[in-house]
Design a protein around this motif. Structure first.
Motif, PDB file in Angstrom:
ATOM      1  N   THR A 166       0.808  -1.224   0.000  1.00  0.00           N
ATOM      2  CA  THR A 166       0.000   0.000   0.000  1.00  0.00           C
ATOM      3  C   THR A 166       0.839   1.270   0.000  1.00  0.00           C
ATOM      4  OG1 THR A 166      -0.083   0.011   2.417  1.00  0.00           O
ATOM      5  CG2 THR A 166      -1.832  -1.195   1.272  1.00  0.00           C
ATOM      6  N   CYS A 174       1.438  -4.504   4.375  1.00  0.00           N
ATOM      7  CA  CYS A 174       0.121  -4.582   5.014  1.00  0.00           C
ATOM      8  C   CYS A 174      -0.358  -6.030   5.005  1.00  0.00           C
ATOM      9  CB  CYS A 174      -0.891  -3.684   4.300  1.00  0.00           C
ATOM     10  SG  CYS A 174      -2.560  -3.732   4.985  1.00  0.00           S
ATOM     11  N   SER A 198      -2.228  -2.902  -4.064  1.00  0.00           N
ATOM     12  CA  SER A 198      -3.017  -2.733  -2.849  1.00  0.00           C
ATOM     13  C   SER A 198      -4.436  -3.243  -2.979  1.00  0.00           C
ATOM     14  CB  SER A 198      -3.054  -1.243  -2.482  1.00  0.00           C
ATOM     15  OG  SER A 198      -3.586  -0.480  -3.570  1.00  0.00           O
ATOM     16  N   ASP A 252      -9.506  -1.344  -2.507  1.00  0.00           N
ATOM     17  CA  ASP A 252      -8.138  -0.831  -2.558  1.00  0.00           C
ATOM     18  C   ASP A 252      -7.789  -0.283  -1.186  1.00  0.00           C
ATOM     19  OD1 ASP A 252      -5.696   0.248  -3.156  1.00  0.00           O
ATOM     20  OD2 ASP A 252      -6.341   1.067  -5.085  1.00  0.00           O
ATOM     21  N   LEU A 253      -6.711  -0.794  -0.570  1.00  0.00           N
ATOM     22  CA  LEU A 253      -6.318  -0.373   0.763  1.00  0.00           C
ATOM     23  C   LEU A 253      -5.242   0.704   0.743  1.00  0.00           C
ATOM     24  CD1 LEU A 253      -7.778  -3.127   1.494  1.00  0.00           C
ATOM     25  CD2 LEU A 253      -6.293  -3.139   3.491  1.00  0.00           C
ATOM     26  N   ALA A 254      -4.922   1.232  -0.430  1.00  0.00           N
ATOM     27  CA  ALA A 254      -3.966   2.343  -0.496  1.00  0.00           C
ATOM     28  C   ALA A 254      -4.690   3.641  -0.186  1.00  0.00           C
ATOM     29  CB  ALA A 254      -3.325   2.423  -1.868  1.00  0.00           C
ATOM     30  N   CYS A 255      -4.026   4.513   0.604  1.00  0.00           N
ATOM     31  CA  CYS A 255      -4.643   5.792   0.959  1.00  0.00           C
ATOM     32  C   CYS A 255      -4.720   6.691  -0.275  1.00  0.00           C
ATOM     33  CB  CYS A 255      -3.851   6.462   2.076  1.00  0.00           C
ATOM     34  SG  CYS A 255      -4.586   8.001   2.683  1.00  0.00           S
ATOM     35  N   LEU A 276      -3.864   3.865   6.694  1.00  0.00           N
ATOM     36  CA  LEU A 276      -4.879   3.047   6.036  1.00  0.00           C
ATOM     37  C   LEU A 276      -6.122   3.882   5.795  1.00  0.00           C
ATOM     38  CD1 LEU A 276      -4.527  -0.255   8.095  1.00  0.00           C
ATOM     39  CD2 LEU A 276      -3.952   0.047   5.685  1.00  0.00           C
TER      40      LEU A 276
END
Length: 888
Positions: A289, A310, A355, A369-372, A389
């Motif tokens: 991520t 992650c 991610s 999608d867990l990318a900020c 997160l």
């Protein structure tokens, strides 16, 4: 996600049971162009994706639960339920020659079925539920009676045709919630299998072996140390991760299990609980991520050169845990853990490149999608986004439903992702996604997508609100039904627990004559009284059955029954309910006596529970079979008898000669007489000529009364027996008067009998004929050798034989009840002459045999002979009735 940015290709269809495949057991692995698939049955398929043909099918003894591929060694490890782990060589020359389908090997779709025998089972164990392969070690997880047991084995060595089973060198147990044991003492199989995989730090030599098919991953050094501790990071020990059906996510260091102390039963291995999802764990994986890595669109697959920052774990009902390293305000590294809730139940999940995580439900295949959200062109924002997160997840739909197993293919071109999926209908498919499109990023939605998403959320809120309203209504309905059922059970227990004493809810029955439509009708009044602490509300029914029998008059006669059901709307404690009903006449215009009145309470479960009680929940109490079928308005309920009451001739007699001003007695015409006939006879009497006044009537009743003697029967009862039984009656009047009062105790005229101190009465039967009762004291001289026995004789006389029989039956019934009560008190009869009693018995036997003979003659002889037989039968009947019965 726009459909233009994805492409779905259906490769092949595989057999599946009725209703579709279940999640948790099917597996799909992909290596180069070959796909290794198990659909939850006993078959394992090898499918060539380039040639689009099935290369081979292996058949195992039982259901296949898990697959592991060792690509370099060309070996496939298979977990067969209730058998163990099998090792198959993927070399075509080593396949078994026996086939079970009989198809031609050179056809375009050969699918030769190769049965796998027990020789290929390298780890036989019926309790195995999961396993994974790491270097030359095979890690297994078995279900014990109260714990999960992990064991480590050496990888089997030997020839490809005959692999030698490996030996065990370590073992550790996990304390988790285990399902209850079955009848044979073994734990019941769970529909959720545990998840087993490995997490390693960067640079570990383990990563250079082909074990990635097991779902293992590499974590960056910072996150690895924060999760598993500094000792595991310094030792560079891979961590074995276990996700259990009870929701626990545990870990144990591999090198700790390899130490000699643990292998020899030393100190307990340090097992650590990382998290508890509180629902079955269905997936454990890792993602990248970091926005700096995501800036490069040429993302690499998850292999030995890439570490993840992650780790995620997903529960069956939609609870998701994500953890990564973060820096607090002081600059110290701390683990950041977030819990998300996505729509479940989750059937399967897989981590893709970057991610993105893919997961499947019954209705859709989605990606999150867990990318900020950060702009890659702004380095400052990229730095600030590290270790953060997203607060919420925005799943994007791929428009594919009911995927039961999922994996990410490594054959996808640059900028794309390829998913390999198996649907519940057994269809194998690939889904290609364009990762370079802006529409393919779930967290970067444009205005149109936001509006559509809002509409979907509002629609979902409406559906959930409607569902909640429906469930609340159903819960309220069931709560009301349970409350009513609880009250019914309290009433039932109160009635059934007082069998000897007075019942808290009782029914009293009385009879009386009433005038109805110019007729005298005998009515019964049933008084239902609630003396309990409970209330009879809706659902209760007061059931009254009137059973009329003519067995006292005719042999082999069949009685008739009438049932009345009265709803009890509300009968609070202390209240009463009165029901009056006619004891109607039969088809011949005569009242059949005796009449039995049976009272009961019935509680209808079907009426009260309504939709809360389905057809499968209906109760059929076993005691319903013992109840009259027509007394129950519905079989789905509780039947509580209250008692029976018998109406006989002594209660129905009327005494016009004893009438006084205070007591009004109905008129003497027969209660069954025709009012029109009565009116015509009265009119004829007004205009009758003078020469007709002295002529006697010639009706059958007049002729019978004039020429036939009245029928007489008598019963003699010991004076001592009557004195003991009638103490309350004998206190102020002689024994004969007390006996007459006792016989007429349930008749409305009893008060007049008590005031006039009578021993003889002249009454009128319901059909208008006279009935004479006489009670007198006599001495019985033949029975006792010590002298005469003082007795009371009850004599019944009537010109109607039927009425005399009815009165005789009523008197005998009362005496029988009295004798039973006195016998319970231990009274003893006097000494009797046995020979005399035997002579009486012999005389009765002779008379009974003659009765049987006369009855047979009546069936076969002509009218003249039948008339003589009937006359003799009447004489014998009178001999049996008077004088015969003596009770001492």
């Amino acid at each position: 996600m726009a459909e233009d940015n994805q492409r779905v290709d259906y490769l092949a269809g595989f057999c599946c049971p009725v209703g579709g495949l279940a999640a948790g057991k099917p597996r799909v692995l992909c290596h180069e162009s070959e796909i290794y698939l198990s659909n939850g049955s006993e078959f394992v398929y090898i499918y060539n994706q380039e040639g689009k043909l099935l290369n081979a099918v292996y058949r195992f003894p039982d259901q296949v639960w898990h697959l592991e591929l060792l690509a370099l060694r060309r070996e496939l490890y298979v977990l067969c339920a209730r058998n163990g782990i099998y090792c198959l060589s993927l070399d075509p020359q080593s396949r078994l020659v026996d086939q079970t389908d009989g198809e031609d090997k050179e056809s375009d779709f050969p699918s030769s079925v190769f049965p796998v025998d027990s020789d290929s089972c390298v780890f036989p164990d019926a309790t195995l539920c999961a396993f994974t392969v790491l270097n030359d070690i095979i890690i297994t997880l078995a279900q014990g009676p109260s714990k999960w047991r992990m064991r480590l084995f050496e990888q089997p060595q030997g020839s490809d045709e005959d692999p030698r089973p490996g030996s065990q060198f370590s073992e550790v147990e996990f304390s988790t919630c285990i399902l209850p044991s079955g009848s044979n003492g073994k734990p019941l199989a769970s529909r959720f299998l545990p998840v087993l995989c490995c997490a390693s730090p960067p640079g570990t030599s383990v990563l250079h072996t082909p074990w990635c098919s097991s779902g293992g991953f590499v974590l960056e050094e910072t996150l690895f140390g924060l999760l598993f501790g500094a000792d595991a990071a310094l030792l560079e020990s891979p961590m074995i991760l276990c996700g259990f059906p009870d929701g626990q996510l545990c870990c144990v260091p591999l090198k700790a299990l390899l130490s000699p102390e643990v292998a020899l039963g030393g100190p307990e291995t340090p097992v650590k609980i990382l998290h508890h999802l509180e629902e079955p764990v269905v997936f454990i994986g890792a993602l990248r991520t970091d926005p700096r890595i995501l800036e490069d669109m040429d993302e690499k697959p998850l292999n030995e050169d890439t570490s993840c920052d992650c780790m995620v774990a997903v529960g069956h009902y939609g609870k998701m845990m994500a953890i990564k390293s973060s820096r607090e305000e002081g600059g110290n590294l701390v683990p950041e853990l977030r819990e998300y809730y996505i729509r479940g139940p989750i059937l399967c999940a897989a981590c893709g490149v970057g991610s993105r995580m893919y997961y499947s439900t019954h209705s859709d295949l989605s990606v999150v999608d867990l990318a900020c959200n950060s702009n890659p062109s702004d380095p400052e924002k990229i730095d600030n986004a590290q270790g953060v997160l997203p607060p919420v997840l925005s799943p994007a739909s791929l428009s594919i439903c009911s995927v039961v197993t999922l994996s990410v293919s490594s054959r996808a071109p640059k900028g794309e992702a390829e998913l390999l999926a198996l649907s519940a209908k057994g269809r194998l498919m690939t889904c290609s996604l364009d990762l370079g499109s802006e529409d393919s990023r779930p967290v970067r939605m444009n205005t149109g997508k936001v509006g559509q998403k809002i509409k979907e959320l509002l629609s979902g809120i409406g559906n959930v609100s409607e569902r909640v309203s429906f469930l609340k209504k159903a819960v309220d309905q069931r709560n009301r039904a349970l409350t009513c059922l609880n009250e019914a059970m309290n009433v039932s227990c109160a009635l059934l627990s007082n069998r000897e004493g007075p019942k808290p809810i009782n029914c009293t029955t009385t009879t009386a004559w009433s005038r109805f439509q110019l007729r005298d009708v005998l009515t019964a009044t049933c008084l239902l009284e609630n003396s309990s602490d409970y209330s009879l509300d809706q659902g209760w029914t007061f059931c009254i059955q009137v059973f009329t029998s003519s067995c006292a008059l005719e042999v082999d006669s069949v009685g008739s029954a009438i049932t009345y059901t009265i709803p009890v709307d509300q009968l609070t404690p202390g209240s009463k309910r009165e029901v009056t009903l006619p004891l109607g006449s039969n088809e011949n215009g005569k009242l059949d006596l005796p009449v039995t009145i049976s009272c009961a309470l019935f509680y209808s479960l079907k009426e009260i529970l309504g939709s809360a009680l389905t057809s499968s929940d209906s109760l059929d109490a076993p005691f319903f079979d013992d109840c009259p079928p027509d007394i129950l308005p519905d079989r789905d309920g509780i039947f509580l008898p209250l008692g029976e009451y018998t109406v006989d001739m002594l209660q129905c007699l009327r005494f016009p000669s004893l009438a006084v001003a205070e007591v009004q007695v109905p008129g003497l015409p027969s209660p069954t007489s025709d009012p029109v006939k009565t009116f015509l006879e009265a009119s004829r009497g007004q205009v009758e000529p003078e020469h007709m006044k002295n002529i006697e009537p010639m009706g059958p009743d007049f002729l019978r009364a004039k020429y036939l003697p009245p029928s007489v029967a008598s019963v003699k009862v010991s004076s001592e027996l009557l004195k003991n039984a009638l103490k309350e009656y004998c206190s102020e009047v002689p024994l004969c008067c007390a006996t007459l009062q006792w016989l007429l105790a349930e008749n409305s005229i009893v008060d007049i009998v008590k005031t006039q101190v009578l021993t003889e009465v002249q009454g009128v039967a319901p059909d208008g004929n006279d009935v004479h009762l006489l009670v007198r004291e006599v001495a019985v001289t033949e029975l006792c050798p010590a002298g005469p026995i003082q007795a009371v004789e009850i004599q019944m006389e009537s010109p109607s034989l039927a009425n005399m029989c009815r009165v005789h039956h009523a008197v005998i019934r009362r005496i029988q009840i009295m004798i039973v009560d006195q016998a319970a008190q231990g009274s003893n009869p006097p000494d009797l002459r046995v020979q005399y009693l035997r002579q009486i018995h012999a005389n009765h036997e002779i008379l009974l045999k003659e009765v049987q003979s006369l009855r047979d003659r009546l069936c076969v002889e002509d009218d003249a002979s039948a008339s003589a037989a009937a006359e003799r039968l009447l004489q014998v009947y009178k001999q049996l009735r008077n004088p015969s019965l003596i009770l001492l």
